[in-house]
Design a protein around this motif. Structure first.
Motif, PDB file in Angstrom:
ATOM      1  N   THR A 188       0.802  -1.226   0.000  1.00  0.00           N
ATOM      2  CA  THR A 188       0.000   0.000   0.000  1.00  0.00           C
ATOM      3  C   THR A 188       0.832   1.271   0.000  1.00  0.00           C
ATOM      4  OG1 THR A 188      -0.108   0.037   2.424  1.00  0.00           O
ATOM      5  CG2 THR A 188      -1.851  -1.168   1.256  1.00  0.00           C
ATOM      6  N   THR A 248      -2.303   3.654  -1.360  1.00  0.00           N
ATOM      7  CA  THR A 248      -3.536   4.273  -0.883  1.00  0.00           C
ATOM      8  C   THR A 248      -3.369   5.777  -0.716  1.00  0.00           C
ATOM      9  OG1 THR A 248      -2.877   3.742   1.387  1.00  0.00           O
ATOM     10  CG2 THR A 248      -4.331   2.191   0.268  1.00  0.00           C
ATOM     11  N   ALA A 258      -4.710  11.752  -0.964  1.00  0.00           N
ATOM     12  CA  ALA A 258      -5.359  10.542  -1.465  1.00  0.00           C
ATOM     13  C   ALA A 258      -5.068  10.375  -2.951  1.00  0.00           C
ATOM     14  CB  ALA A 258      -6.864  10.625  -1.230  1.00  0.00           C
ATOM     15  N   VAL A 287      -6.648   0.949  -5.855  1.00  0.00           N
ATOM     16  CA  VAL A 287      -7.060   0.812  -4.457  1.00  0.00           C
ATOM     17  C   VAL A 287      -8.378   0.049  -4.362  1.00  0.00           C
ATOM     18  CG1 VAL A 287      -7.742   2.047  -2.366  1.00  0.00           C
ATOM     19  CG2 VAL A 287      -5.836   2.885  -3.739  1.00  0.00           C
ATOM     20  N   SER A 323      -1.938   5.506   5.557  1.00  0.00           N
ATOM     21  CA  SER A 323      -2.273   4.567   4.480  1.00  0.00           C
ATOM     22  C   SER A 323      -3.351   3.579   4.930  1.00  0.00           C
ATOM     23  CB  SER A 323      -1.022   3.816   4.014  1.00  0.00           C
ATOM     24  OG  SER A 323      -0.547   2.926   5.006  1.00  0.00           O
ATOM     25  N   ALA A 326      -6.616   5.509   4.846  1.00  0.00           N
ATOM     26  CA  ALA A 326      -7.052   5.712   3.460  1.00  0.00           C
ATOM     27  C   ALA A 326      -7.686   4.446   2.891  1.00  0.00           C
ATOM     28  CB  ALA A 326      -5.867   6.147   2.598  1.00  0.00           C
ATOM     29  N   LEU A 327      -7.113   3.282   3.220  1.00  0.00           N
ATOM     30  CA  LEU A 327      -7.702   2.025   2.747  1.00  0.00           C
ATOM     31  C   LEU A 327      -9.077   1.817   3.375  1.00  0.00           C
ATOM     32  CD1 LEU A 327      -7.221  -0.567   1.055  1.00  0.00           C
ATOM     33  CD2 LEU A 327      -6.451  -1.647   3.180  1.00  0.00           C
ATOM     34  N   ALA A 353     -11.530   4.074   1.613  1.00  0.00           N
ATOM     35  CA  ALA A 353     -11.915   3.562   0.295  1.00  0.00           C
ATOM     36  C   ALA A 353     -12.928   2.432   0.437  1.00  0.00           C
ATOM     37  CB  ALA A 353     -10.679   3.083  -0.458  1.00  0.00           C
TER      38      ALA A 353
END
Length: 371
Positions: A19, A43, A180, A188, A210, A213-214, A217
């Motif tokens: 990632t 990410t 992002a 992603v 990170s 961010a994952l 998403a």
């Protein structure tokens, strides 16, 4: 970078998600050289300003203030800060302004960045975190000082507030920031889908942002519960250290993490963990069988399996010879499926394996490995 001792084919059959953005090539190369298939989906990515005006303005303020204490958090950030200053003709003035400053570093990389400028630090945080670095300042220095801090891609406002509550002035320089990835970058989203479908064996994280961010998403895709469930069970999360691990642990995920918070240590740990914990071995009537990631090893052959066949094989191997019902095998398939789709996948699995009798039919009950 120190990496784990090289063993060719050590990770053959395993699928690993990466990632990170910066230095991702180090991880990818290390895993691929050991035989893994890597899915790279940053990410977040590091963004430098189109113009470094704000950074230069903050640098001039820092030079004029001559801070009593400077906190350096990342080696990359320190290097970029001084490179930008040097390019604008401020390099000498910055070095001279910090000559009498007490410089504290978060970890060895930040120390290396400071020493590369010709300066020396006065100490390092206890646990290589920004929080412990701020604690060291609050414990070792009197209140009312001017404090400078080089922040990294994700600014921890809580730590800045701790400094502001005690000291007269807190000056910030941000050589880079995390942003992002573009919505048009589908990597992603495909990573989230692969994790939820258990099509990866491990996902590595090198920063807490990170992880967030994952998660973000996955939430946007309506797949956050499935993502967390996969990372709690079959997909291993690998974190480079406790700061990165924290948001995973808050979600009920138990990541593996090295005792030394270094990329090489993370690579070594992932290799060892998958070898020791992710290879399922079963003795069958056709000889020893091992399922290592997406590969079945039997009779001296290593046979790669496509996703649907792998899902069925994983269910059968996990049962270790016990009968697995048709309904359970259908549910094991990642995509919504019916009995017919399962039977087609099972037929293809038998053809791919090429070992007659290995997968036995139990009339009116289901299927099992012939152990």
């Amino acid at each position: 970078m120190s990496t784990a001792a090289f063993q060719p084919n050590q990770l053959e059959g395993f699928r690993i998600g990466v990632t990170s953005d910066r230095r991702s090539s180090d991880l990818i190369d290390a895993f691929e050289r050991r035989g893994a298939r890597v899915v790279h989906a940053p990410t977040l990515r590091i963004a430098h300003s189109q113009q470094d005006g704000p950074l230069l303005d903050d640098t001039r303020v820092m030079i004029a203030a001559r801070p009593d204490v400077l906190l350096a958090t990342t080696g990359y950030g320190v290097r970029r800060w001084f490179e930008v200053a040097e390019a604008d003709g401020l390099g000498h003035a910055l070095t001279e302004a910090l000559a009498d400053t007490k410089i504290l570093v978060r970890g060895p990389k930040a120390r290396g960045g400071i020493r590369a400028t010709g300066l020396n630090d006065s100490g390092m945080s206890d646990s290589e975190t920004t929080a412990s670095l701020v604690t060291k300042v609050l414990e070792d220095f009197p209140p009312g000082l001017t404090i400078g801090i080089q922040v990294h891609g994700f600014t921890d406002e809580a730590q800045l507030d701790r400094l502001r509550a005690v000291h007269k002035r807190v000056l910030i320089v941000a050589p880079y920031r995390w942003i992002a990835v573009d919505d048009t970058d589908e990597r992603v989203y495909k990573l989230v889908e692969a994790i939820c479908a258990r099509q990866l064996d491990c996902v590595t994280f090198t920063s807490a942002p990170s992880v967030h961010a994952l998660f973000g998403a996955a939430e946007g895709m309506g797949m956050y519960p499935q993502l967390v469930a996969a990372l709690q069970t079959q997909v291993v999360a690998g974190a480079v250290g406790p700061v990165t691990a924290a948001p995973l642990e808050s979600a009920g995920i138990v990541p593996i993490q090295p005792t030394r918070f270094r990329m090489g240590a993370l690579i070594r740990l992932v290799c060892e963990h998958l070898e020791q914990n992710a290879i399922v071995r079963v003795d069958t009537q056709n000889g020893p069988l091992a399922l290592r990631g997406s590969i079945v090893e039997i009779g001296g052959d290593r046979i790669p399996l496509p996703p649907t066949a792998l899902a069925i094989m994983r269910a059968l191997v996990t049962a270790r010879g016990a009968v697995v019902s048709r309904e359970a095998l259908t549910l094991a398939l990642a995509a919504p499926s019916d009995d017919h789709a399962m039977e087609v996948s099972l037929s293809r699995l038998r053809q791919t394996l090429g070992v007659p009798g290995l997968v036995a039919t139990v009339v009116k009950r289901g299927y099992r490995l012939n152990v």
